[in-house]
Design an enzyme around this catalytic site. Structure first.
Site, short mmCIF file in Angstrom:
data_model
loop_
_atom_site.label_atom_id
_atom_site.label_comp_id
_atom_site.label_asym_id
_atom_site.label_seq_id
_atom_site.Cartn_x
_atom_site.Cartn_y
_atom_site.Cartn_z
N HIS A 255 24.47 -29.91 -0.82
CA HIS A 255 23.60 -28.76 -0.63
C HIS A 255 22.55 -28.74 -1.74
O HIS A 255 22.82 -29.14 -2.87
CB HIS A 255 24.43 -27.46 -0.66
CG HIS A 255 23.71 -26.27 -0.12
ND1 HIS A 255 22.81 -25.54 -0.87
CD2 HIS A 255 23.74 -25.68 1.11
CE1 HIS A 255 22.34 -24.55 -0.14
NE2 HIS A 255 22.87 -24.62 1.07
N ASP B 6 27.44 -25.85 7.06
CA ASP B 6 26.86 -26.36 8.30
C ASP B 6 27.76 -27.39 8.98
O ASP B 6 27.74 -27.53 10.20
CB ASP B 6 25.49 -26.99 8.03
CG ASP B 6 24.50 -25.98 7.50
OD1 ASP B 6 24.33 -24.94 8.14
OD2 ASP B 6 23.90 -26.23 6.45
#
Length: 436
Positions: A313, A371
């Site tokens: 991320h 995600d």
């Protein structure tokens, strides 16, 4: 540059450039690193700072959300995201983001009632959907329709009135689920399902998505709980690209519907809101478990251009605190639906196992993020990939509205106007066409 503390405990940074010296205030927040206030830097030293993507620059003050990417911390108004996702309703989190505190029982009931009263869309808004092609991407429908809400609620243009801001906030948060669900129904050629006042926020969205007029529909409580968590986990994420877009648009005095439409447009990018859809596309491209080693080799090859989607991320350098909750939710949903032999799920589990044990990914702290699991959950629930980003926008509307409201109400708020490092030609004279 040096940092010193003057009398009165005022911390300053001494900056020296080209023989000139200036002292800049050092500001401290409740959490996180200090920041240097460089607003007087151009006037005193005749320089600007250069920070592409604003990755190291604080563009505003905020009390809404705090992230410590190195430690994997995400707080909404001080509350850890894990506690909110496990114990709170999405309505409670919306109230928290908007007002700074969790509601008591009376406040919660009143807030729920106000949201419920604003879920319906003006009947003329139905006509907007007919202007789109049936195969239009739901994000296009969502972006256009949300922006058009300003034509139906012109009172929102006067954002100087606190009551107008509050009313616009409630309208947006209440109506975006209806628009999102209708965008899905429109692309499916199905009749629109109106909101149900007897359902909570997550249940109501699932009902508008999957109910049909010709048969009864009962919301599965496991799926409703999963949707509630998904909404909470995506509600706000500090000053990301779409939130910064909302704030930048809002700084011009634009109406809140236009500002949220701008945020939806920014979220549409595959590097932002489309990440969970990209995970499923990646798994589909891998195809079979035996193809994973070759895929991993491509990921490690910097020249291949192949990326491992759903891992790592931009902000979290350790682990995404939302991922563990989403992983557990993923197994709850799959267990409830009896899904055991989904080829994409098997691929995802195997890919996760390899990546978590491969020194290449471990050393780079490329852990699964929110995600990676959310795409699998949404697919299992029957939500098509084209609806992943609109669902993200639905959840993030609460954060966008809270950040917009905070910015508008900040004393001394100014229009956003970044600077640049100009690399074009220096001044030159115009040459007539016949002499070029």
């Amino acid at each position: 540059m040096s940092v010193s503390q003057n009398e009165g405990k005022q911390t300053t940074a001494t900056i020296s450039i080209g023989g000139k010296t200036a002292e800049m205030p050092v500001l401290s927040g409740a959490l996180g690193p200090d920041v240097i206030d460089i607003r007087k830097l151009p006037a005193q030293l005749d320089v600007f700072t250069f920070d592409p993507g604003y990755g190291e620059t604080a563009s505003c003050t905020s009390k809404v959300t705090f992230i410590d990417g190195d430690k994997g911390v995400l707080l909404h108004r001080g509350y850890p995201i894990a506690q909110l996702a496990e114990e709170a309703s999405f309505e409670e989190v919306i109230y928290l983001l908007l007002n700074g505190e969790l509601p008591n029982a009376a406040e919660y009931q009143q807030f729920q009632q106000t949201l419920t009263n604003h879920t319906l869309l003006h009947e003329q808004i139905r006509n907007f959907f007919n202007g789109f092609r049936r195969d239009a991407h739901p994000m296009a429908i969502l972006c256009g329709t949300v922006g058009a809400l300003s034509a139906f609620y012109p009172d929102a243009n006067d954002i100087a009135v606190p009551e107008n801001r509050q009313l616009a906030a409630m309208r947006l948060i209440a109506k975006v689920p209806t628009i999102t669900a209708w965008a899905y129904k429109y692309t499916q050629g199905e009749a629109f399902i109106y909101p149900n006042n007897g359902l909570n926020y997550a249940e109501n969205f699932l009902s508008m998505m999957f109910a049909r007029e010709v048969e009864p529909y009962k919301v599965n409580p496991v799926l409703a709980r999963a949707m509630n968590r998904i909404l909470i986990l995506h509600a706000d994420h500090e000053q990301n690209a779409s939130t910064s877009t909302v704030r930048m648009a809002g700084s011009t005095g634009a109406n809140p519907f236009a500002c949220i439409a701008a945020g939806i447009a920014a979220l549409w990018g595959p590097a932002h809101g489309g990440a969970n859809e990209a995970v499923l596309k990646m798994l589909a491209n891998i195809g079979k478990k035996e193809n994973i080693p070759a895929f991993i080799a491509q990921v490690k090859d910097k020249n291949s251009g192949v990326k491992l989607m759903g891992f790592g991320h931009r902000v979290y350098k350790n682990f995404d605190p939302r991922a563990k909750i989403m992983e557990r939710t993923c197994h709850e949903v799959l267990g409830e639906l009896g899904i055991k032999d989904d080829p994409l799920l098997e691929l995802a589990i195997e890919l996760e196992k390899i990546a978590l044990n491969d020194p290449y990914f471990v050393d780079r702290k490329l852990y699964p993020n929110v995600d990676f699991y959310s795409g699998i959950i949404l697919k299992a629930m029957g939500i098509p990939t084209s609806m992943f980003t609109p669902l993200f926008a639905l959840a993030r509307t609460a954060g966008w509205v809270s950040q917009w409201k905070e910015m508008i109400e900040e004393p001394g708020q100014r229009i956003s106007r970044p600077r640049q490092l100009y690399l074009g030609p220096a001044q030159r004279d115009f040459v007539a066409l016949d002499k070029r």
